[in-house]
Design an enzyme around this catalytic site. Structure first.
Site, PDB file in Angstrom:
ATOM      1  N   HIS A 247      37.377-100.766 -39.045  1.00  0.00           N
ATOM      2  CA  HIS A 247      36.359-100.867 -40.003  1.00  0.00           C
ATOM      3  C   HIS A 247      35.924-102.280 -39.924  1.00  0.00           C
ATOM      4  O   HIS A 247      34.478-102.588 -40.121  1.00  0.00           O
ATOM      5  CB  HIS A 247      36.255-100.525 -41.293  1.00  0.00           C
TER       6      HIS A 247
ATOM      7  N   ARG B  87      51.412-109.527 -34.026  1.00  0.00           N
ATOM      8  CA  ARG B  87      51.639-110.771 -33.571  1.00  0.00           C
ATOM      9  C   ARG B  87      52.853-111.484 -33.990  1.00  0.00           C
ATOM     10  O   ARG B  87      53.265-110.929 -35.270  1.00  0.00           O
ATOM     11  CB  ARG B  87      50.270-111.616 -33.885  1.00  0.00           C
TER      12      ARG B  87
END
Length: 352
Positions: free
Chosen positions: A262, A219
């Site tokens: 995860h 980002r």
């Protein structure tokens, strides 16, 4: 005489049972008050106590005067932390650095100061307080507490984003080299680190493999803080702004998802892996760097992390079979799992 002898085994067994019960009581009551340890740890870290002890041992009064805290109360907190090996108190009442306190210094390359501040921040603390609601509902209550998902809260340039980014950078710094050494990267080609933070891992990989090129995909707010300006990798990297959930840059020989899968739900994992599948070529490899939970003798650290994943995120720590299932559904296949010296493994995948 015979009556006395017959009573002795029974008395010994009762004493052993009483000792076991007393030990269990101490354990449960201590665990019930376990929240006081991270609270005390946060006090010491925010006050910079480890940094203030670098020059040598000091008393709580001296430390408190410098940090703007109440001396007698700080003493009691530091004494408590000393019972857990964080600091050591000498006979004169002065506190010393210990190995656990050393890693909380801000000026060492292996510092975990930022992760400690993140893990004791209200984002984690308040979510843990409502773990019962999470277990009842089957979804994290983070959104309910803070009004937005965690990854939205740590996006941008605000204090939560800076804390989260700094914590991940610190964690990565402790493991980058050993992970990079645990996989045989190609002699040449392009490595694309997806949502790779400020680029510490990519920089390490490029430095160890001088003919590789790299792309840091992140980002915009994170890329502004990138750490790729290193003479060892000069001219061999670029940054690309984007969103994993939308698309992934094509043309990579190796794609990396480090500590990404995860903390995501299965649906989000499939969306991300599907985008990787679309971008990958026939000979591309995808590296998922996460813990791989063994079928037996699961390490306590993996169990702890798994509960964290359901408390704050929507993810879980997965077994090799669970990774294989995810990959297959996304059109990929698991090739092999490469162990590393730490708690993470490298799950290597290719187009199915």
């Amino acid at each position: 005489m015979s009556d006395d002898r017959s009573e002795q085994p029974g008395q010994a067994e009762q004493a052993q049972q009483a000792a076991r019960i007393a030990g269990a009581i101490r354990q449960v009551l201590g665990d019930s008050l376990g929240y006081l340890y991270p609270a005390a740890l946060r006090v010491a870290v925010r006050a910079g106590i480890p940094d203030r002890l670098v020059a040598g041992p000091r008393t709580a009064e001296e430390l408190a005067a410098e940090a703007g805290l109440h001396g007698p109360f700080l003493y009691r907190v530091l004494r408590f932390l000393a019972t857990r090996g964080v600091f050591r108190e000498d006979g004169a009442g002065a506190f010393h650095l210990t190995p656990a306190a050393q890693v909380l210094r801000s000026d060492v390359p292996y510092s975990v100061r930022s992760p400690a501040l993140l893990f004791t921040d209200e984002m984690y603390w308040k979510s843990a307080e409502r773990l019962e609601d999470t277990v009842r509902e089957g979804t994290t209550v983070f959104d309910d507490i803070f009004g937005i998902p965690l990854f939205d809260r740590v996006d941008g340039d605000g204090a939560p984003a800076e804390l989260f980014s700094a914590a991940l950078d610190s964690l990565s710094a402790t493991e980058e080299s050993s992970i990079a050494d645990s996989y045989g990267f190609p002699a040449s080609g392009t490595v694309i680190d997806l949502a790779g933070g400020t680029g510490g891992f990519l920089r390490t990989v490029l430095a160890k493999n001088p003919k590789l090129r790299g792309i840091l995909f992140e980002r915009a707010a994170v890329l502004r803080r990138h750490r790729l300006d290193d003479p060892a990798v000069a001219g061999r990297w670029e940054t690309t702004t984007g969103d994993l959930y939308e698309s992934v840059p094509p043309g990579g020989d190796v794609y990396v998802l480090k500590r990404i899968i995860h903390d995501k739900s299965r649906a989000d994992c499939l969306r991300i892996l599907g985008n990787c599948r679309k971008a990958m070529g026939d000979d591309s490899r995808l590296l998922i760097v996460d813990a791989v939970v063994p079928r037996e003798d699961v390490p306590p650290g993996a169990v702890l992390s798994d509960v964290l994943m359901l408390t704050v995120f929507e993810g879980k720590e997965r077994t090799e079979d669970e990774f294989a299932s995810l990959l297959e559904e996304a059109g990929l296949r698991l090739l092999r799992v490469h162990p590393t010296p730490g708690s993470l493994s490298i799950t290597e995948a290719a187009i199915g």
